[in-house]
Write a protein that holds these residues in place. Structure first.
Motif, mmCIF file in Angstrom:
data_model
loop_
_atom_site.group_PDB
_atom_site.id
_atom_site.type_symbol
_atom_site.label_atom_id
_atom_site.label_comp_id
_atom_site.label_asym_id
_atom_site.label_seq_id
_atom_site.Cartn_x
_atom_site.Cartn_y
_atom_site.Cartn_z
ATOM 1 N N VAL A 1 0.818 -1.216 0.000
ATOM 2 C CA VAL A 1 0.000 0.000 0.000
ATOM 3 C C VAL A 1 0.851 1.264 0.000
ATOM 4 O O VAL A 1 0.333 2.363 0.178
ATOM 5 N N VAL A 2 2.165 1.112 -0.202
ATOM 6 C CA VAL A 2 3.037 2.274 -0.101
ATOM 7 C C VAL A 2 2.674 3.349 -1.120
ATOM 8 O O VAL A 2 2.876 4.546 -0.872
ATOM 9 N N ASP A 3 2.113 2.952 -2.256
ATOM 10 C CA ASP A 3 1.728 3.930 -3.275
ATOM 11 C C ASP A 3 0.570 4.817 -2.831
ATOM 12 O O ASP A 3 0.293 5.835 -3.468
ATOM 13 N N GLN A 4 -0.113 4.433 -1.738
ATOM 14 C CA GLN A 4 -1.226 5.229 -1.226
ATOM 15 C C GLN A 4 -0.804 6.148 -0.077
ATOM 16 O O GLN A 4 -1.595 6.972 0.377
ATOM 17 N N MET A 5 0.405 6.009 0.387
ATOM 18 C CA MET A 5 0.815 6.698 1.611
ATOM 19 C C MET A 5 1.136 8.162 1.340
ATOM 20 O O MET A 5 1.685 8.509 0.296
ATOM 21 N N GLN A 6 0.781 8.998 2.313
ATOM 22 C CA GLN A 6 1.043 10.429 2.243
ATOM 23 C C GLN A 6 2.376 10.742 2.944
ATOM 24 O O GLN A 6 2.894 9.925 3.695
ATOM 25 N N PRO A 7 2.934 11.926 2.707
ATOM 26 C CA PRO A 7 4.244 12.246 3.287
ATOM 27 C C PRO A 7 4.352 12.008 4.788
ATOM 28 O O PRO A 7 5.363 11.486 5.267
ATOM 29 N N ASP A 8 3.310 12.381 5.555
ATOM 30 C CA ASP A 8 3.413 12.186 6.999
ATOM 31 C C ASP A 8 3.423 10.699 7.357
ATOM 32 O O ASP A 8 4.096 10.281 8.307
ATOM 33 N N GLN A 9 2.693 9.875 6.602
ATOM 34 C CA GLN A 9 2.691 8.441 6.857
ATOM 35 C C GLN A 9 4.043 7.819 6.484
ATOM 36 O O GLN A 9 4.567 6.974 7.222
ATOM 37 N N LEU A 10 4.583 8.231 5.349
ATOM 38 C CA LEU A 10 5.898 7.750 4.943
ATOM 39 C C LEU A 10 6.945 8.103 5.999
ATOM 40 O O LEU A 10 7.794 7.281 6.359
ATOM 41 N N THR A 11 6.852 9.325 6.489
ATOM 42 C CA THR A 11 7.808 9.791 7.492
ATOM 43 C C THR A 11 7.707 8.977 8.770
ATOM 44 O O THR A 11 8.713 8.501 9.309
ATOM 45 N N CYS B 1 14.286 -3.550 -1.473
ATOM 46 C CA CYS B 1 13.136 -3.462 -2.378
ATOM 47 C C CYS B 1 12.074 -2.530 -1.799
ATOM 48 O O CYS B 1 11.406 -1.802 -2.547
ATOM 49 N N PHE B 2 11.941 -2.520 -0.474
ATOM 50 C CA PHE B 2 10.982 -1.603 0.143
ATOM 51 C C PHE B 2 11.457 -0.161 -0.001
ATOM 52 O O PHE B 2 10.672 0.739 -0.312
ATOM 53 N N LEU B 3 12.739 0.069 0.225
ATOM 54 C CA LEU B 3 13.262 1.425 0.117
ATOM 55 C C LEU B 3 13.088 1.981 -1.298
ATOM 56 O O LEU B 3 12.823 3.165 -1.488
ATOM 57 N N ARG B 4 13.246 1.119 -2.286
ATOM 58 C CA ARG B 4 13.050 1.575 -3.672
ATOM 59 C C ARG B 4 11.626 2.060 -3.867
ATOM 60 O O ARG B 4 11.400 3.161 -4.396
ATOM 61 N N LYS B 5 10.654 1.267 -3.451
ATOM 62 C CA LYS B 5 9.249 1.669 -3.586
ATOM 63 C C LYS B 5 8.931 2.871 -2.701
ATOM 64 O O LYS B 5 8.168 3.762 -3.091
ATOM 65 N N TYR B 6 9.508 2.877 -1.519
ATOM 66 C CA TYR B 6 9.297 3.981 -0.582
ATOM 67 C C TYR B 6 9.759 5.291 -1.207
ATOM 68 O O TYR B 6 9.052 6.300 -1.181
#
Length: 576
Positions: A159-169, A185-190
């Motif tokens: 679901v990383v493509d749905q995450m907003q900046p505050d959630q990513l942070t 692989c997660f960091l690439r998508k992140y």
């Protein structure tokens, strides 16, 4: 409370996860009446009621009585297997936000049941709920274990493509706080999502994201750094324009509502933390270069210099009285790193924090003069040094008292030679014994021994999901294999099977994955070694994961002798 079972209202709809801003006074009398009424009827509360109630208490900053906590904990544990993911996320967040002691009993059960729900039905994966749960773990200091972290990361990857900046942070901040290093692989998508998210990263989000990378010893992607540099410069230009238009600074609050940073867009603590993070990142070894014609330049370093400059440009407006002792120490650590490792950049910026230099150094030295906590591991290494009759002093200040290594091998230093060398002076003193690289000085090796326990390293979420995707890494040589499998539903379509495991940490931070067993040194540990080396000392590291395998005193003595022999050989090689 029971009227909205299964709703998505409540804690999982907000964006500022750690915030309880806007809460009314927690001592309001009516809250006490609510609390007493709940204790009387809590046996009738369903999971939605329980989670929403505690979430509301946390938002109101109301810490309930021990009687309430005991009743609530008993009811929550008894009904936790019937909770939905939203209920679990709200409860976990509230327990951590209020720092309730019952979190020690509740969070392990939240972890078990939350992961089971996601595994049974991946459609239930909600980015905000994931972040709330992980934030709660980090806030309370609960380590769910490598397997759980791997499961959460695999779920987040979907679901990383749905995450907003505050959630990513918040996700990356929580991982770094728990010292878990995300898979490549997660960091690439992140980073792909962080680079393209339409919403802006505010100053706090930029700061915490950079802090996570610096803490874990990760090199951020160049595109992400470019976005952050653009964000910081754009915001800075906007506020400069406003200052000029308004004709003066607000003495108490800036536009962002921070106190003690007149005319500045940062809260003082965010600014000091961001400056430290940027300094750690800009002084680390860099690997990504781009060639244009006959000119080769380091793209990552260019962006990091922009970021350091942006943070430094706001320091003149920051009042040291509003910065915590830890924040002032961070400013001093950043200045040490820049001076020792990027002297040109330091010279161009040092005037920005001139008014902070004295209080920052004072707080740094206060921290360094406190009685250190000596681990059993360090004591054991000291006993081995004694049995080998190697002259040493534990926790001896070096570099003018700025750092205290675990052990200083005083026989390898000239008399009075624990000061750091800066390339000579203007008084004609003989620097023969001050420069370890001086070919006429073969005698003194200036060896210090650092005993690095688990808290000096980050960990992969799970060894069997370890992999890489080509993201450059300071300690890996920049060549990763594929990603790893094993998500919450048995596989992970976003990560290929590993062609080869990326390198981890060895004795000097550049060994292979098998030697490091999935461990990498934290950015602060690497910086410590860089400073000691820049000051003319040879750092010998005793790692806990090697030491714990040795067993006998004889094996430990052989191990230490080998480490010192390697250090001497490396030192001799440099002098040739």
């Amino acid at each position: 409370l029971g009227s909205t079972p299964g709703s998505t209202s409540g804690g999982t709809s907000g964006s500022n996860l750690g915030s309880t801003s806007g809460a009314i006074a927690s001592s309001a009398p009516w809250l006490g009446r609510v609390e007493r009424r709940v204790v009387q009827t809590i046996g009738t509360y369903n999971p939605q009621d329980l989670s929403t109630l505690l979430w509301a208490f946390a938002k109101l900053e109301f810490v309930p009585s021990f009687e309430f906590q005991a009743s609530f904990e008993e009811r929550a544990i008894g009904s936790i297997e019937t909770c939905e993911t939203q209920n679990l996320a709200n409860m976990a967040w509230a327990y951590a936000a209020l720092a309730l002691p019952g979190a020690a009993s509740v969070l392990p059960l939240v972890s078990e049941n939350f992961e089971a729900l996601l595994r049974d039905d991946p459609r239930k994966i909600n980015p905000t709920e994931l972040v709330m749960v992980l934030w709660a773990y980090a806030k309370f200091g609960f380590d769910p274990g490598a397997e759980s972290m791997s499961n959460l990361e695999s779920a987040c990857l979907k679901v990383v493509d749905q995450m907003q900046p505050d959630q990513l942070t918040q996700y990356l901040w929580a991982s770094a706080s728990l010292r878990y290093r995300p898979r490549f692989c997660f960091l690439r998508k992140y980073e792909e999502r962080a680079q393209s998210a339409p919403a802006r990263f505010d100053t706090e989000a930029v700061t915490l994201t950079l802090w996570a990378y610096a803490t874990l010893g990760l090199a951020p992607g160049t595109k992400l750094l470019e976005r952050f540099a653009d964000e910081l410069e754009t915001i800075g230009d906007f506020h400069k324009h406003n200052d000029k238009h308004n004709g003066k600074h607000n003495d108490k609050h800036n536009d962002a509502g921070s106190v003690g940073c007149s005319g500045c867009i940062f809260k003082p603590q965010d600014l000091s933390l961001g400056f430290w993070s940027a300094a750690v990142l800009v002084t680390q070894p860099s690997t990504v270069t781009v060639t244009t014609g006959v000119t080769t330049y380091d793209v990552r370093q260019t962006q990091l210099v922009r970021i350091v400059t942006s943070f430094a440009s706001h320091l003149p407006f920051c009042d040291p009285h509003f910065i915590t002792p830890q924040g002032l120490s961070a400013v001093f650590a950043a200045s040490l790193a820049l001076k020792a490792l990027t002297p040109g950049l330091h010279a161009s910026l040092e005037g920005k924090w001139a008014h902070l230099s004295t209080p920052a150094e004072t707080q740094w030295r206060v921290a360094k003069t406190k009685n250190p906590t000596v681990s059993k591991l360090q004591c054991d290494v000291g006993l081995v040094l004694e049995s080998m009759r190697i002259p040493h002093v534990a926790e001896m200040p070096v570099g003018g008292g700025l750092i205290r290594p675990d052990f200083v091998l005083i026989g390898t230093f000239p008399p009075g030679g624990t000061e750091f060398w800066e390339g000579g002076d203007d008084e004609g003193d003989d620097d023969t014994n001050k420069n370890p690289a001086n070919p006429t000085n073969p005698t003194y090796q200036r060896i210090v021994v650092e005993v690095d326990g688990p808290f000096h390293y980050s960990r992969e979420p799970s060894r069997d999901t370890l992999g890489g995707d080509g993201l450059e890494d300071w300690f890996s040589g920049g060549n990763g294999g594929g990603g790893g499998g094993g998500g919450v539903n048995g596989d992970d379509d976003d990560c290929e099977s590993p062609a080869s495991a990326p390198k981890g940490v060895g004795r000097d931070g550049d060994g292979d994955h098998e030697n490091g067993n999935g461990r990498w040194p934290l950015g602060s540990t690497v910086l410590r070694n860089q400073l000691l080396t820049a000051w003319g000392m040879r750092v010998v590291t005793v790692t806990y994961h090697e030491w714990e395998r040795l067993g006998t005193r004889s094996a430990k003595e052989t191990h230490v002798a080998g480490l010192l022999e390697n250090a001497s050989a490396m030192d001799a090689g440099e002098k040739q």
